[in-house]
Motif scaffolding. Structure first.
Motif, PDB file in Angstrom:
ATOM      1  N   GLY A 165      56.574  98.149  43.977  1.00 55.61           N
ATOM      2  CA  GLY A 165      56.819  96.866  44.595  1.00 55.61           C
ATOM      3  C   GLY A 165      56.819  96.835  46.111  1.00 55.61           C
ATOM      4  O   GLY A 165      56.095  96.041  46.723  1.00 55.61           O
ATOM      5  N   PRO A 166      57.650  97.676  46.805  1.00 54.71           N
ATOM      6  CA  PRO A 166      57.738  97.571  48.269  1.00 54.71           C
ATOM      7  C   PRO A 166      56.384  97.682  48.972  1.00 54.71           C
ATOM      8  O   PRO A 166      56.064  96.904  49.868  1.00 54.71           O
ATOM      9  CB  PRO A 166      58.679  98.724  48.634  1.00 54.71           C
ATOM     10  N   SER A 193      50.258  84.507  49.718  1.00 50.13           N
ATOM     11  CA  SER A 193      50.948  83.904  48.567  1.00 50.13           C
ATOM     12  C   SER A 193      51.383  84.981  47.577  1.00 50.13           C
ATOM     13  O   SER A 193      52.474  84.916  47.010  1.00 50.13           O
ATOM     14  CB  SER A 193      50.040  82.888  47.870  1.00 50.13           C
ATOM     15  N   GLU A 194      50.517  85.971  47.371  1.00 50.18           N
ATOM     16  CA  GLU A 194      50.856  87.083  46.470  1.00 50.18           C
ATOM     17  C   GLU A 194      52.031  87.870  47.025  1.00 50.18           C
ATOM     18  O   GLU A 194      52.899  88.320  46.287  1.00 50.18           O
ATOM     19  CB  GLU A 194      49.631  87.992  46.289  1.00 50.18           C
ATOM     20  N   LEU A 198      55.476  88.454  44.957  1.00 46.03           N
ATOM     21  CA  LEU A 198      55.994  89.793  44.673  1.00 46.03           C
ATOM     22  C   LEU A 198      57.377  89.999  45.285  1.00 46.03           C
ATOM     23  O   LEU A 198      58.213  90.707  44.718  1.00 46.03           O
ATOM     24  CB  LEU A 198      55.019  90.849  45.199  1.00 46.03           C
ATOM     25  N   SER A 199      57.639  89.404  46.445  1.00 40.83           N
ATOM     26  CA  SER A 199      58.969  89.519  47.062  1.00 40.83           C
ATOM     27  C   SER A 199      60.022  88.912  46.148  1.00 40.83           C
ATOM     28  O   SER A 199      61.123  89.450  46.007  1.00 40.83           O
ATOM     29  CB  SER A 199      58.983  88.827  48.428  1.00 40.83           C
ATOM     30  N   LEU A 209      58.259  88.566  55.385  1.00 40.22           N
ATOM     31  CA  LEU A 209      58.286  87.437  54.459  1.00 40.22           C
ATOM     32  C   LEU A 209      58.389  86.114  55.223  1.00 40.22           C
ATOM     33  O   LEU A 209      57.711  85.137  54.886  1.00 40.22           O
ATOM     34  CB  LEU A 209      59.463  87.591  53.489  1.00 40.22           C
ATOM     35  N   ALA A 210      59.232  86.080  56.256  1.00 42.80           N
ATOM     36  CA  ALA A 210      59.361  84.855  57.051  1.00 42.80           C
ATOM     37  C   ALA A 210      58.030  84.499  57.712  1.00 42.80           C
ATOM     38  O   ALA A 210      57.631  83.331  57.767  1.00 42.80           O
ATOM     39  CB  ALA A 210      60.457  85.025  58.106  1.00 42.80           C
TER      40      ALA A 210
END
Length: 607
Positions: A165-166, A193-194, A198-199, A209-210
């Motif tokens: 994930g990370p 968007s992906e 995932l986040s 993310l921001a």
């Protein structure tokens, strides 16, 4: 050795609580004992622990000293996992030093080693760290930008293989930025968007993310979708506030840690100064007594040196003459060997390239097989809908698995199973697909109403399927098949039990003592029933967990330890049970390789 291990364990405890100063003190004391004992493995582990603390506090010179020491002391053959991790740690330290030569050297070394032994999660992080080193290059026409793009693509490739994930999150973010620099707006929006999706899936937030949410808000505004633009702009602001608070908390914690580390350094400096004074006084006393003997011996040594000098001069002249003749002969031989080696090197390089191409093709095929296998398994949402308050822990040994789980409802009954096909890896995954298909055919084409009828028909279909092969395959599966209707549990099985944990005590329901394959004669499987009570927990599992080697003595986990483990977790909700089982497995396995596929299902009975 026991004291050193105890100090290391205490240090690990303090580090886990965030008390880095106390952790560092215990690690350094443990390292001193291990160096006196000459334990290379202990020196490697403890030096790595110390190095990671200095990486956290941004003291890169100290970090590089201890991390390099850890690598030099580590046996890459006997302890490959730790060696691969250490290469990744020292790469991060060199990146922070902005030393391009050392960064490239340790990157090449880490990639070769991690790829050769299949450390794909670490390999994805290594490529991601190198992308960060080239992050400032945003002009598509430069070679540095191409390097950055290659590192991002490689990080995404290996993170996708293991679903890490990370790195998947950060790779999608930087792919989105790269596509933006290239002017490919649609691909950029897709990747960003992906990254946001995932986040949320992995519950893993970063400062990026921001930025992703902000860029998506701008895109929606340019497309005229102002409602979505406002929604994403609001999410961006909220995320930025959370990240700012997290950074502030982290900064305060680092100030505290730095103070603790400085205090440890002061104590060490005082100890070293005191030790130096003591050693100086001892040396002064010894010199006073030895001075007279030295003066007497000096004259004798001078005489010996003159004689020895003459002998050495004669020998030196002889050696030079002989070496001159030998060098002429050696030069002719070296030239011949050099030409032969060059030819061999070219041949090896061609073979190496072919092997790497085949390896990439094989990895791509296995990854595609994984996607197919995941599509054949019931979704976790379906399992939760049919069996509320349940969990499944499914962990293949390799990319694909021979273990599988299955669920089907008929009228008021829900049938579910956990099965273990012969072997593991790609061959076992193929067997698993045949076994799963036989279960589906038996369920769809017969009027079964009991687990025994369903399993008997499955055995019949599977035997017929494998009997088509003239080699008479002995592959098959061990299986525990259950059905639940209200509070009544029915079970049938082949070589796999079903456990019911009731107030910490186990009720073990055994199936038939036989496996299911073409060599086993036709068997009529019995149906056993039991009435369940509130808070009972039903467990189905394959043998991958109990056969795992680990612990202090490197032995199998076995059924007795699994019972004790389930007695410790059964009171918790299903998600918590799954997490505790995973952690217990990792603690037991340690540095040992996972030896088999693992699949365990638990269903807690509610009011």
């Amino acid at each position: 050795m026991g004291v050193a291990k105890a100090l290391g364990d205490i240090g690990s405890h303090y580090q886990g609580d965030g008390s880095y100063g106390q952790a560092l003190t215990n690690y350094l004391n443990s390292l001193e004992i291990l160096e006196d004992l000459g334990s290379q493995k202990g020196i490697s582990t403890m030096s790595n622990n110390i190095g990671t603390i200095f990486v956290y506090t941004n003291e890169n010179e100290e970090a590089l000293y201890y991390l390099t020491k850890a690598i030099q002391s580590c046996d890459s053959v006997r302890d490959p996992i730790n060696y691969g991790n250490m290469l990744g740690n020292v790469l991060v330290a060199w990146i922070r030093q902005d030393n391009a030569h050392s960064v490239q050297y340790y990157f090449d070394k880490a990639v070769r080693f991690q790829r050769d032994i299949g450390m794909f999660s670490d390999l994805a992080q290594t490529y991601g760290n190198m992308q960060a080193f080239y992050e400032d290059y945003t002009e598509p026409s430069t070679s540095e930008f191409e390097q950055r793009k290659m590192y991002v693509d490689s990080a995404f490739k290996y993170a996708t293989i293991v679903n890490y994930g990370p790195t998947l999150i950060t790779a999608n973010f930087h792919k989105g930025l790269i596509f933006s620099h290239l002017g490919n707006r649609d691909s950029s929006v897709h990747c960003l968007s992906e990254m946001v999706r995932l986040s949320e899936k992995f519950e893993y937030e970063t400062e990026d993310l921001a930025t992703s949410l902000q860029l998506l808000a701008v895109n929606f505004a340019e497309e005229g979708d102002y409602k979505k633009a406002y929604e994403f702009e609001l999410k961006s602001k909220e995320t930025a506030l959370r990240m700012d608070q997290r950074k502030m908390d982290e900064s305060l914690h680092q100030v505290k840690v730095q103070f603790q580390i400085n205090e440890v350094k002061k104590e060490l400096a005082l100890a070293h100064k005191t030790q130096a004074l003591i050693e100086s006084e001892l040396e002064r006393a010894e010199l006073s007594n030895e001075r007279k003997d030295i003066l007497a011996k000096e004259k004798q040594i001078q005489i010996y040196l003159i004689a020895v000098g003459l002998v050495i001069a004669l020998m030196f002249i002889f050696i030079i003459y002989r070496a001159y003749n030998q060098k002429k002969q050696a030069n002719r031989l070296i030239q011949s060997q050099k030409e032969e080696v060059e030819a061999k090197r070219n041949e090896i390089e061609i073979q190496k390239q072919l092997v790497e191409e085949k390896k990439d093709e094989l990895e791509a095929s296995i990854f595609y097989a994984k996607r197919i296998q995941e599509a054949l398994l019931p979704s976790l949402q379906l399992v939760r809908d049919k069996l509320p308050n349940s969990f499944i822990w499914y962990r293949p040994k390799e990319v694909v698995s021979g273990d599988f789980y299955w669920i089907k409802s008929k009228e008021q009954k829900t049938f579910f199973t956990v099965a273990d096909s012969t072997g593991h890896g790609v061959p076992a995954a193929l067997v698993a697909s045949v076994c799963s298909n036989s279960l589906n055919r038996a369920a769809e084409n017969t009027g079964f109403i009991t687990t025994g009828e369903l399993l008997t028909k499955t055995h019949e279909l599977l035997t017929a399927e494998f009997a088509k092969n003239t080699e008479h395959l002995t592959d098959g599966m061990d299986i525990a098949l259950c059905a639940i209707e209200g509070r009544t549990l029915s079970i049938s099985g082949a070589n796999r039990p079903v456990w019911i944990c009731r107030e910490g005590e186990f009720i073990e329901l055994e199936g038939e003592p036989t496996t299911i394959n073409a060599k086993v004669p036709k068997t009529t499987f019995k149906t056993h029933t039991v009435e369940l009570l509130t808070d009972d927990v039903v467990y189905l599992f394959t043998n991958g967990l109990i056969d795992q080697f680990g612990g202090e003595e490197g032995k199998k986990l076995r059924l007795s330890n699994l019972r004790r483990l389930l007695q410790a977790v059964y009171r918790y909700d299903s998600a918590k049970q799954r997490d505790m089982l995973q952690k217990a497995f990792e603690d037991w396995r340690g540095n040992m390789e996972q030896i088999d596929d693992i699949c365990i299902m638990g269903i807690k009975i509610s009011d």
